[in-house]
Scaffold this active site. Structure first.
Site, PDB file in Angstrom:
ATOM      1  N   ARG A  72       0.836  -1.213   0.000  1.00 31.75           N
ATOM      2  CA  ARG A  72       0.000   0.000   0.000  1.00 31.75           C
ATOM      3  C   ARG A  72       0.868   1.259   0.000  1.00 31.75           C
ATOM      4  O   ARG A  72       0.537   2.248  -0.649  1.00 31.75           O
ATOM      5  CB  ARG A  72      -0.936   0.007   1.218  1.00 31.75           C
ATOM      6  N   VAL A 105      -4.849   7.981   5.092  1.00 27.52           N
ATOM      7  CA  VAL A 105      -3.495   7.823   5.628  1.00 27.52           C
ATOM      8  C   VAL A 105      -2.464   8.063   4.534  1.00 27.52           C
ATOM      9  O   VAL A 105      -1.297   7.744   4.699  1.00 27.52           O
ATOM     10  CB  VAL A 105      -3.340   6.396   6.228  1.00 27.52           C
ATOM     11  N   ASP A 106      -2.911   8.627   3.381  1.00 21.23           N
ATOM     12  CA  ASP A 106      -2.054   8.671   2.202  1.00 21.23           C
ATOM     13  C   ASP A 106      -1.278   9.977   1.992  1.00 21.23           C
ATOM     14  O   ASP A 106      -0.451  10.072   1.077  1.00 21.23           O
ATOM     15  CB  ASP A 106      -2.883   8.357   0.929  1.00 21.23           C
ATOM     16  N   HIS A 121      -6.748   8.928  11.376  1.00 17.85           N
ATOM     17  CA  HIS A 121      -6.328   7.520  11.359  1.00 17.85           C
ATOM     18  C   HIS A 121      -4.825   7.350  11.136  1.00 17.85           C
ATOM     19  O   HIS A 121      -4.375   6.313  10.660  1.00 17.85           O
ATOM     20  CB  HIS A 121      -7.132   6.746  10.300  1.00 17.85           C
ATOM     21  N   CYS A 132       9.046   1.462  21.878  1.00 13.72           N
ATOM     22  CA  CYS A 132       9.473   2.747  22.446  1.00 13.72           C
ATOM     23  C   CYS A 132       8.758   3.940  21.816  1.00 13.72           C
ATOM     24  O   CYS A 132       8.872   5.054  22.294  1.00 13.72           O
ATOM     25  CB  CYS A 132      10.989   2.909  22.336  1.00 13.72           C
ATOM     26  N   SER A 193     -17.732   6.380   3.549  1.00 18.37           N
ATOM     27  CA  SER A 193     -18.925   5.536   3.634  1.00 18.37           C
ATOM     28  C   SER A 193     -19.705   5.826   4.921  1.00 18.37           C
ATOM     29  O   SER A 193     -20.830   5.396   5.072  1.00 18.37           O
ATOM     30  CB  SER A 193     -18.521   4.055   3.594  1.00 18.37           C
TER      31      SER A 193
HETATM   32  P1  NAD Z   1     -14.554   3.547   2.821  1.00 21.67           P
HETATM   33  O1  NAD Z   1     -13.646   2.686   1.999  1.00 21.67           O
HETATM   34  O2  NAD Z   1     -15.318   2.943   3.918  1.00 21.67           O
HETATM   35  O3  NAD Z   1     -15.626   4.252   1.844  1.00 21.67           O
HETATM   36  C1  NAD Z   1     -15.216   4.887   0.676  1.00 21.67           C
HETATM   37  C2  NAD Z   1     -16.401   5.647   0.141  1.00 21.67           C
HETATM   38  O4  NAD Z   1     -15.948   6.389  -0.978  1.00 21.67           O
HETATM   39  C3  NAD Z   1     -17.560   4.773  -0.338  1.00 21.67           C
HETATM   40  O5  NAD Z   1     -18.750   5.234   0.255  1.00 21.67           O
HETATM   41  C4  NAD Z   1     -17.577   4.995  -1.849  1.00 21.67           C
HETATM   42  O6  NAD Z   1     -18.898   5.020  -2.368  1.00 21.67           O
HETATM   43  C5  NAD Z   1     -16.950   6.350  -1.976  1.00 21.67           C
HETATM   44  N1  NAD Z   1     -16.301   6.610  -3.257  1.00 21.67           N
HETATM   45  C6  NAD Z   1     -15.755   5.729  -4.140  1.00 21.67           C
HETATM   46  N2  NAD Z   1     -15.236   6.369  -5.189  1.00 21.67           N
HETATM   47  C7  NAD Z   1     -15.455   7.694  -4.984  1.00 21.67           C
HETATM   48  C8  NAD Z   1     -15.126   8.874  -5.711  1.00 21.67           C
HETATM   49  N3  NAD Z   1     -14.480   8.824  -6.893  1.00 21.67           N
HETATM   50  N4  NAD Z   1     -15.493  10.073  -5.200  1.00 21.67           N
HETATM   51  C9  NAD Z   1     -16.152  10.155  -4.012  1.00 21.67           C
HETATM   52  N5  NAD Z   1     -16.483   9.073  -3.285  1.00 21.67           N
HETATM   53  C10 NAD Z   1     -16.127   7.856  -3.754  1.00 21.67           C
HETATM   54  O7  NAD Z   1     -13.681   4.750   3.263  1.00 21.67           O
HETATM   55  P2  NAD Z   1     -13.719   5.535   4.602  1.00 21.67           P
HETATM   56  O8  NAD Z   1     -15.100   5.970   4.930  1.00 21.67           O
HETATM   57  O9  NAD Z   1     -12.613   6.523   4.537  1.00 21.67           O
HETATM   58  O10 NAD Z   1     -13.337   4.333   5.593  1.00 21.67           O
HETATM   59  C11 NAD Z   1     -12.531   4.548   6.539  1.00 21.67           C
HETATM   60  C12 NAD Z   1     -11.198   3.800   6.492  1.00 21.67           C
HETATM   61  O11 NAD Z   1     -10.595   3.528   5.242  1.00 21.67           O
HETATM   62  C13 NAD Z   1     -10.261   4.739   7.146  1.00 21.67           C
HETATM   63  O12 NAD Z   1      -9.795   4.117   8.293  1.00 21.67           O
HETATM   64  C14 NAD Z   1      -9.117   4.996   6.193  1.00 21.67           C
HETATM   65  O13 NAD Z   1      -7.925   5.102   6.936  1.00 21.67           O
HETATM   66  C15 NAD Z   1      -9.157   3.800   5.345  1.00 21.67           C
HETATM   67  N6  NAD Z   1      -8.575   3.889   3.988  1.00 21.67           N
HETATM   68  C16 NAD Z   1      -7.776   4.939   3.597  1.00 21.67           C
HETATM   69  C17 NAD Z   1      -7.264   4.986   2.302  1.00 21.67           C
HETATM   70  C18 NAD Z   1      -6.383   6.149   1.904  1.00 21.67           C
HETATM   71  O14 NAD Z   1      -5.733   6.754   2.750  1.00 21.67           O
HETATM   72  N7  NAD Z   1      -6.336   6.504   0.617  1.00 21.67           N
HETATM   73  C19 NAD Z   1      -7.578   3.980   1.394  1.00 21.67           C
HETATM   74  C20 NAD Z   1      -8.416   2.912   1.825  1.00 21.67           C
HETATM   75  C21 NAD Z   1      -8.893   2.901   3.133  1.00 21.67           C
END
Ligand code: NAD
Length: 253
Positions: A72, A105-106, A121, A132, A193
């Site tokens: 990742r 987290v990106d 997060h 530590c 979501s």
């Molecule tokens: P989630 O994965 O639960 O939900 C993602 C949401 O984004 C969905 O509802 C989906 O319909 C929507 N989506 C998809 N494509 C889209 C677009 N082009 N434009 C707008 N919305 C779009 O994500 P979340 O709610 O952030 O879940 C939380 C966890 O996922 C966090 O803990 C986070 O750290 C982690 N996470 C982070 C990353 C990252 O940093 N890029 C990636 C994956 C997961």
């Protein structure tokens, strides 16, 4: 989605707003090529979160969890901010008080230029010693040891500096996010979501506080019914259009 046709009521509230919270989730980075956890094509369609993103998983099989995060991290390092990150950063200069609260987290919001930002997060860009608490760059740690977590000088194992399921959120960041959400005039939720708690509770808090609630997500969420404005479109299209509409408001009056 080029020109947004906002209702008169929404326009007026955006024109007079001074405190704005942007709450972002994995969907905002989807158009940068990073997978979400949930939603169509999300990472969890192929894997279960409790197999990888928990302290228990790391204790049971540190090498497997480390390899997943190393993969990742590689994806994040190769990704670029997309027009949604850029539009969110641009709006920081429009409102007197503006804060981005991200579950991501990106590091892409920072790379797009967002300055006032809370990472609920943690971050994938750093690794932290389990024992530590000292930290180092994740990229360096992965380069040194791609297959298993490297060891710290103290003998502890390094892990990614992210918050795993079942772990507490960083206290100060969450307290500030809570305070900003309770007091804001506009709460803009993008690409989340709304199913990961307690972060998702911020949406409810802002709504109860009377904020204008805008949701950007191609798919409905448990909070969609509360939205004053719902943009069912990819963030990379919706955010630049929304930012342009806000910038066109005569906010000086
Ligand atoms: P989630 O994965 O639960 O939900 C993602 C949401 O984004 C969905 O509802 C989906 O319909 C929507 N989506 C998809 N494509 C889209 C677009 N082009 N434009 C707008 N919305 C779009 O994500 P979340 O709610 O952030 O879940 C939380 C966890 O996922 C966090 O803990 C986070 O750290 C982690 N996470 C982070 C990353 C990252 O940093 N890029 C990636 C994956 C997961």
């Amino acid at each position: 989605m080029e020109i947004l046709d906002l209702s008169r009521a929404v326009r007026e509230r955006l024109r007079t707003a001074s405190r704005v919270v942007v709450f972002s989730g994995a969907g905002v980075s989807r158009e940068s090529g990073l997978n979400t956890f949930r939603g169509t094509g999300g990472l969890w369609e192929r894997m279960r979160p409790e197999e990888l993103a928990t302290p228990e998983a790391f204790a049971a099989d540190p090498a497997k969890v480390w390899r997943w995060y190393a993969w990742r991290h590689g994806a994040v390092a190769a990704a670029q901010p997309n027009p949604a990150h850029v539009a969110i950063a641009r709006l920081e200069s429009v409102f007197p008080s503006y804060i981005v609260v991200t579950q991501n987290v990106d590091g892409l919001h920072q790379r797009a230029g967002s300055r006032n930002l809370l990472e609920l997060h943690g971050t994938l860009l750093r690794a932290v010693c389990e024992r530590c608490g000292c930290s180092r760059e994740m990229g360096e740690a992965v380069a040194e040891s791609p297959e298993r977590p490297p060891l710290c000088a103290c003998g502890g194992r390094f892990r990614p500096a992210v918050v795993w399921f079942g772990e507490a959120l960083p206290e100060e960041a969450f307290a500030r996010a809570h305070e900003a959400s309770a007091a804001c005039d506009v709460f803009l939720s993008v690409g989340t979501s709304g199913t990961v708690w307690p972060a998702a509770g911020l949406i409810e808090l802002a709504h109860q506080g009377g904020a204008l609630f805008i949701e950007v997500n191609p798919e409905p969420t448990p909070f969609s019914r509360l939205a004053d404005l719902r943009l069912a479109a990819p963030a990379g299209e919706a955010l630049p259009a929304l930012a342009a509409a806000i910038e066109a408001l005569d906010r000086g009056r």
